[in-house]
Motif scaffolding. Structure first.
Motif, PDB file in Angstrom:
ATOM      1  N   CYS A 151       0.820  -1.207   0.000  1.00  0.00           N
ATOM      2  CA  CYS A 151       0.000   0.000   0.000  1.00  0.00           C
ATOM      3  C   CYS A 151       0.855   1.258   0.000  1.00  0.00           C
ATOM      4  N   LEU A 152       0.306   2.296  -0.615  1.00  0.00           N
ATOM      5  CA  LEU A 152       0.908   3.631  -0.641  1.00  0.00           C
ATOM      6  C   LEU A 152       0.093   4.531   0.279  1.00  0.00           C
ATOM      7  N   TYR A 153       0.756   5.124   1.265  1.00  0.00           N
ATOM      8  CA  TYR A 153       0.097   5.962   2.261  1.00  0.00           C
ATOM      9  C   TYR A 153       0.487   7.421   2.071  1.00  0.00           C
ATOM     10  N   ASP A 154      -0.497   8.290   2.169  1.00  0.00           N
ATOM     11  CA  ASP A 154      -0.345   9.734   2.062  1.00  0.00           C
ATOM     12  C   ASP A 154      -0.488  10.307   3.466  1.00  0.00           C
ATOM     13  N   VAL A 155       0.594  10.877   4.029  1.00  0.00           N
ATOM     14  CA  VAL A 155       0.561  11.447   5.370  1.00  0.00           C
ATOM     15  C   VAL A 155       0.754  12.951   5.251  1.00  0.00           C
ATOM     16  N   ALA A 156      -0.296  13.707   5.500  1.00  0.00           N
ATOM     17  CA  ALA A 156      -0.271  15.159   5.329  1.00  0.00           C
ATOM     18  C   ALA A 156      -0.383  15.845   6.682  1.00  0.00           C
ATOM     19  N   GLY A 174       4.101  16.196  13.186  1.00  0.00           N
ATOM     20  CA  GLY A 174       4.631  14.861  13.481  1.00  0.00           C
ATOM     21  C   GLY A 174       4.915  13.994  12.274  1.00  0.00           C
ATOM     22  N   LYS A 175       4.856  14.544  11.063  1.00  0.00           N
ATOM     23  CA  LYS A 175       5.038  13.729   9.857  1.00  0.00           C
ATOM     24  C   LYS A 175       6.426  13.072   9.816  1.00  0.00           C
ATOM     25  N   THR A 176       7.460  13.891   9.945  1.00  0.00           N
ATOM     26  CA  THR A 176       8.816  13.351   9.865  1.00  0.00           C
ATOM     27  C   THR A 176       9.132  12.474  11.064  1.00  0.00           C
ATOM     28  N   GLN A 177       8.628  12.842  12.238  1.00  0.00           N
ATOM     29  CA  GLN A 177       8.837  12.022  13.434  1.00  0.00           C
ATOM     30  C   GLN A 177       8.240  10.631  13.241  1.00  0.00           C
ATOM     31  N   ASP A 200       9.800  12.033   2.030  1.00  0.00           N
ATOM     32  CA  ASP A 200       9.463  13.145   2.916  1.00  0.00           C
ATOM     33  C   ASP A 200      10.121  14.423   2.363  1.00  0.00           C
ATOM     34  N   GLU A 201       9.463  15.182   1.506  1.00  0.00           N
ATOM     35  CA  GLU A 201       8.053  15.440   1.300  1.00  0.00           C
ATOM     36  C   GLU A 201       7.791  15.392  -0.215  1.00  0.00           C
ATOM     37  N   LEU A 202       6.562  15.088  -0.646  1.00  0.00           N
ATOM     38  CA  LEU A 202       6.273  14.790  -2.042  1.00  0.00           C
ATOM     39  C   LEU A 202       6.215  16.014  -2.947  1.00  0.00           C
ATOM     40  N   ALA A 230       4.420   8.592   1.770  1.00  0.00           N
ATOM     41  CA  ALA A 230       4.812   9.894   1.242  1.00  0.00           C
ATOM     42  C   ALA A 230       4.126  10.978   2.059  1.00  0.00           C
ATOM     43  N   THR A 231       4.882  11.968   2.490  1.00  0.00           N
ATOM     44  CA  THR A 231       4.305  13.048   3.282  1.00  0.00           C
ATOM     45  C   THR A 231       4.002  14.244   2.397  1.00  0.00           C
ATOM     46  N   ARG A 232       3.084  15.084   2.887  1.00  0.00           N
ATOM     47  CA  ARG A 232       2.741  16.339   2.206  1.00  0.00           C
ATOM     48  C   ARG A 232       2.516  17.438   3.232  1.00  0.00           C
ATOM     49  N   GLN A 233       2.860  18.667   2.845  1.00  0.00           N
ATOM     50  CA  GLN A 233       2.489  19.818   3.635  1.00  0.00           C
ATOM     51  C   GLN A 233       0.996  20.103   3.429  1.00  0.00           C
TER      52      GLN A 233
END
Length: 250
Positions: free
Chosen positions: A49-54, A60-63, A150-152, A189-192
């Motif tokens: 799975c591909l997860y989008d963490v915004a 806390g995204k990078t943590q 981190d970050e897309l 993958a994180t996003r602002q």
């Protein structure tokens, strides 16, 4: 190198909405070891799975990403994947010192954990696409079970692209991430976020449905909140905090 060269470097088709939201039936799950988050995700982050963490800065995204990079190296029977990690950083927020603290708090050898993280800083869109292709090969070879980006959106936003070219660039990055996941990895993958009728993930509507699941992180004083925004998981929230040793239950 011109824009068309950058966008054509992998020559990949885009992923369809149906493909992105088809949850593969892999048994391996990477746990955050934060009870409310793992319950919210039906056990943890599923392989394939591909997860989008915004979330906004400090949410806390990078943590969370660094903690998952540590946890992934734990044995499968202990909530890990028993594998190495590729960590692609576009912001410079990765902290080896923080990883050492997280590893020690979990009775893991910090030097071994650090050596198990294949860290690279991506400096351009072209570089990012090449790195994601290399990550795909590492997963196929069986050496990597977790890819973190981190970050897309940062590198795409810094290129001088038209609206059409930006959409095409995002499609290339997204498909590359999705391809790594389907090869047999957990991909995060994180996003602002931006202010547009409230807080919403950056990148526009084109990015809002590309992942199996979107997790929005918010600051609530000293507590953080994680909210599931997309199906097929049930919508819900979980609270956590950022402690001395990483992401912890609130």
């Amino acid at each position: 190198m011109n824009v068309s060269d950058v966008l054509g470097i992998l020559q990949l088709p885009t992923v369809s909405h149906m493909e992105a939201h088809t949850v593969p039936q892999h048994k391996l799950v990477l746990q955050s070891n934060v009870g409310p988050i793992d319950v919210l995700l039906d056990g943890g982050f599923q392989m394939g799975c591909l997860y989008d963490v915004a979330g906004e800065a400090g949410s806390g995204k990078t943590q969370l990403c660094m903690q998952l990079a540590v946890n992934a190296q734990k044995p499968v029977g202990q909530g890990g994947l028993g594998s190495r990690v590729v960590f692609v950083d576009t912001t410079g927020d990765f902290s080896p010192e923080r990883v050492v603290m997280m590893a020690a708090a979990r009775d893991l050898d910090p030097n071994s954990v650090l050596s198990g993280i294949l860290y690279v800083r991506a400096h351009s869109l072209q570089h990012l696409l090449v790195l994601l292709e290399k990550a795909f090969k590492e997963v196929v070879a069986g050496d990597v079970g977790l890819l973190i980006l981190d970050e897309l959106t940062r590198l795409v936003r810094t290129e001088a692209l038209s609206a059409r070219e930006r959409t095409e660039a995002y499609a290339k990055v997204i498909y590359s991430l999705w391809r790594v996941a389907r090869a047999g990895a957990v991909v995060i993958a994180t996003r602002q976020v931006v202010q547009s009728d409230g807080i919403r993930p950056a990148g526009g509507a084109a990015l809002d449905t590309y992942a199996c699941l979107t997790l929005l992180l918010r600051k609530r004083g000293v507590v953080r909140e994680a909210e599931v925004l997309s199906t097929p998981w049930k919508r819900g929230t979980a609270t956590f905090r950022i402690g001395e040793h990483g992401v912890e239950e609130a």
